[in-house]
Write a protein that holds these residues in place. Sequence first.
Motif, mmCIF file in Angstrom:
data_model
loop_
_atom_site.group_PDB
_atom_site.id
_atom_site.type_symbol
_atom_site.label_atom_id
_atom_site.label_comp_id
_atom_site.label_asym_id
_atom_site.label_seq_id
_atom_site.Cartn_x
_atom_site.Cartn_y
_atom_site.Cartn_z
ATOM 1 N N ALA A 14 0.855 -1.178 0.000
ATOM 2 C CA ALA A 14 0.000 0.000 0.000
ATOM 3 C C ALA A 14 0.899 1.239 0.000
ATOM 4 N N VAL A 15 0.502 2.246 -0.753
ATOM 5 C CA VAL A 15 1.300 3.461 -0.871
ATOM 6 C C VAL A 15 0.812 4.494 0.147
ATOM 7 N N ASP A 16 1.716 4.918 1.007
ATOM 8 C CA ASP A 16 1.454 5.980 1.981
ATOM 9 C C ASP A 16 2.663 6.907 1.903
ATOM 10 N N PRO A 17 2.591 7.964 1.062
ATOM 11 C CA PRO A 17 3.758 8.810 0.834
ATOM 12 C C PRO A 17 4.406 9.366 2.096
ATOM 13 N N ALA A 18 3.627 9.793 3.061
ATOM 14 C CA ALA A 18 4.207 10.353 4.289
ATOM 15 C C ALA A 18 4.933 9.276 5.084
ATOM 16 N N ALA A 19 4.346 8.097 5.178
ATOM 17 C CA ALA A 19 4.985 7.001 5.906
ATOM 18 C C ALA A 19 6.248 6.541 5.190
ATOM 19 N N ASP A 20 6.200 6.486 3.863
ATOM 20 C CA ASP A 20 7.388 6.095 3.108
ATOM 21 C C ASP A 20 8.516 7.108 3.296
ATOM 22 N N LYS A 21 8.191 8.383 3.241
ATOM 23 C CA LYS A 21 9.220 9.408 3.431
ATOM 24 C C LYS A 21 9.838 9.291 4.826
ATOM 25 N N ALA A 22 9.010 9.077 5.822
ATOM 26 C CA ALA A 22 9.512 8.923 7.193
ATOM 27 C C ALA A 22 10.386 7.677 7.316
ATOM 28 N N ALA A 23 10.013 6.597 6.652
ATOM 29 C CA ALA A 23 10.792 5.357 6.717
ATOM 30 C C ALA A 23 12.121 5.499 5.978
ATOM 31 N N VAL A 24 12.137 6.222 4.868
ATOM 32 C CA VAL A 24 13.387 6.489 4.149
ATOM 33 C C VAL A 24 14.308 7.339 5.020
ATOM 34 N N TYR A 25 13.756 8.359 5.634
ATOM 35 C CA TYR A 25 14.529 9.205 6.552
ATOM 36 C C TYR A 25 15.128 8.357 7.676
ATOM 37 N N GLN A 26 14.317 7.492 8.257
ATOM 38 C CA GLN A 26 14.785 6.665 9.371
ATOM 39 C C GLN A 26 15.889 5.703 8.933
ATOM 40 N N ALA A 27 15.770 5.131 7.746
ATOM 41 C CA ALA A 27 16.820 4.230 7.250
ATOM 42 C C ALA A 27 18.136 4.979 7.090
ATOM 43 N N ALA A 28 18.096 6.175 6.528
ATOM 44 C CA ALA A 28 19.316 6.973 6.359
ATOM 45 C C ALA A 28 19.875 7.393 7.721
ATOM 46 N N LEU A 29 18.999 7.756 8.654
ATOM 47 C CA LEU A 29 19.437 8.123 9.995
ATOM 48 C C LEU A 29 20.052 6.921 10.715
ATOM 49 N N LEU A 97 15.546 13.192 -0.623
ATOM 50 C CA LEU A 97 15.491 13.950 -1.873
ATOM 51 C C LEU A 97 14.317 13.560 -2.766
ATOM 52 N N ASP A 98 13.961 12.278 -2.763
ATOM 53 C CA ASP A 98 12.852 11.826 -3.611
ATOM 54 C C ASP A 98 12.387 10.465 -3.121
ATOM 55 N N VAL A 99 11.081 10.253 -3.128
ATOM 56 C CA VAL A 99 10.511 8.971 -2.731
ATOM 57 C C VAL A 99 9.425 8.597 -3.722
ATOM 58 N N LEU A 100 9.584 7.434 -4.315
ATOM 59 C CA LEU A 100 8.540 6.856 -5.155
ATOM 60 C C LEU A 100 7.932 5.698 -4.364
ATOM 61 N N ASP A 101 7.153 4.851 -5.007
ATOM 62 C CA ASP A 101 6.537 3.763 -4.254
ATOM 63 C C ASP A 101 7.484 2.591 -4.009
ATOM 64 N N GLN A 102 8.565 2.469 -4.784
ATOM 65 C CA GLN A 102 9.490 1.347 -4.643
ATOM 66 C C GLN A 102 10.951 1.792 -4.471
ATOM 67 N N THR A 103 11.275 3.002 -4.897
ATOM 68 C CA THR A 103 12.651 3.504 -4.822
ATOM 69 C C THR A 103 12.680 4.905 -4.231
ATOM 70 N N ALA A 104 13.853 5.257 -3.695
ATOM 71 C CA ALA A 104 14.005 6.579 -3.077
ATOM 72 C C ALA A 104 15.472 6.997 -3.135
ATOM 73 N N VAL A 105 15.704 8.300 -2.909
ATOM 74 C CA VAL A 105 17.049 8.859 -2.870
ATOM 75 C C VAL A 105 17.157 9.759 -1.647
ATOM 76 N N ALA A 106 18.279 9.624 -0.928
ATOM 77 C CA ALA A 106 18.519 10.453 0.254
ATOM 78 C C ALA A 106 19.965 10.921 0.259
ATOM 79 N N LYS A 107 20.213 11.948 1.048
ATOM 80 C CA LYS A 107 21.557 12.510 1.213
ATOM 81 C C LYS A 107 21.862 12.574 2.701
ATOM 82 N N VAL A 108 23.033 12.072 3.071
ATOM 83 C CA VAL A 108 23.491 12.143 4.455
ATOM 84 C C VAL A 108 24.781 12.953 4.485
ATOM 85 N N THR A 109 24.814 13.958 5.339
ATOM 86 C CA THR A 109 26.036 14.709 5.594
ATOM 87 C C THR A 109 26.508 14.291 6.975
#
Length: 140
Positions: A14-29, A97-109
């Motif tokens: 199921a696609v939940d853009p806000a949840a996906d963005k939060a999960a991508v952020y958490q993975a990078a963190l 930086l970008d989140v689709l339903d299956q792929t995403a891009v993030a930047k970590v400094t």
Amino acid sequence: MLMLVLGAPTKPQAVDPAADKAAVYQAALDYVEGVYEVNPAKIEKSVHPNLTKYGFMRRPTGEYAPGQMTYQQLLGVAASWNKDGKRDLSIKKVEVLDVLDQTAVAKVTAQWGIDYMQLAKYDGQWKIINIIWQTHPVAR
């Protein structure tokens, strides 16, 4: 017909853009904190075992030296990089930086430099699969 198979298929989620963005952020963190906190479990949680990590470390001469790191090597770094607790950990920034339903891009400094990462969703979990990085550029 051309077909590229990289691994086991993943089930549609199921696609939940806000949840996906939060999960991508958490993975990078989890990735940066896994190294900072000497906690390989956070790497195991956030990074796919088929990780490809390629980067450029600046030498004292100012030239960049390319290098690669495997998932197993990253686990070793996470277990030892800040073991003495003497690293400056004040640099920590995660940008999605970008989140689709299956792929995403993030930047970590981070203290060591800047990591651009590609993530993919495996069985509902966001995992870092590719990283390209470099040490911090010389101020211009």
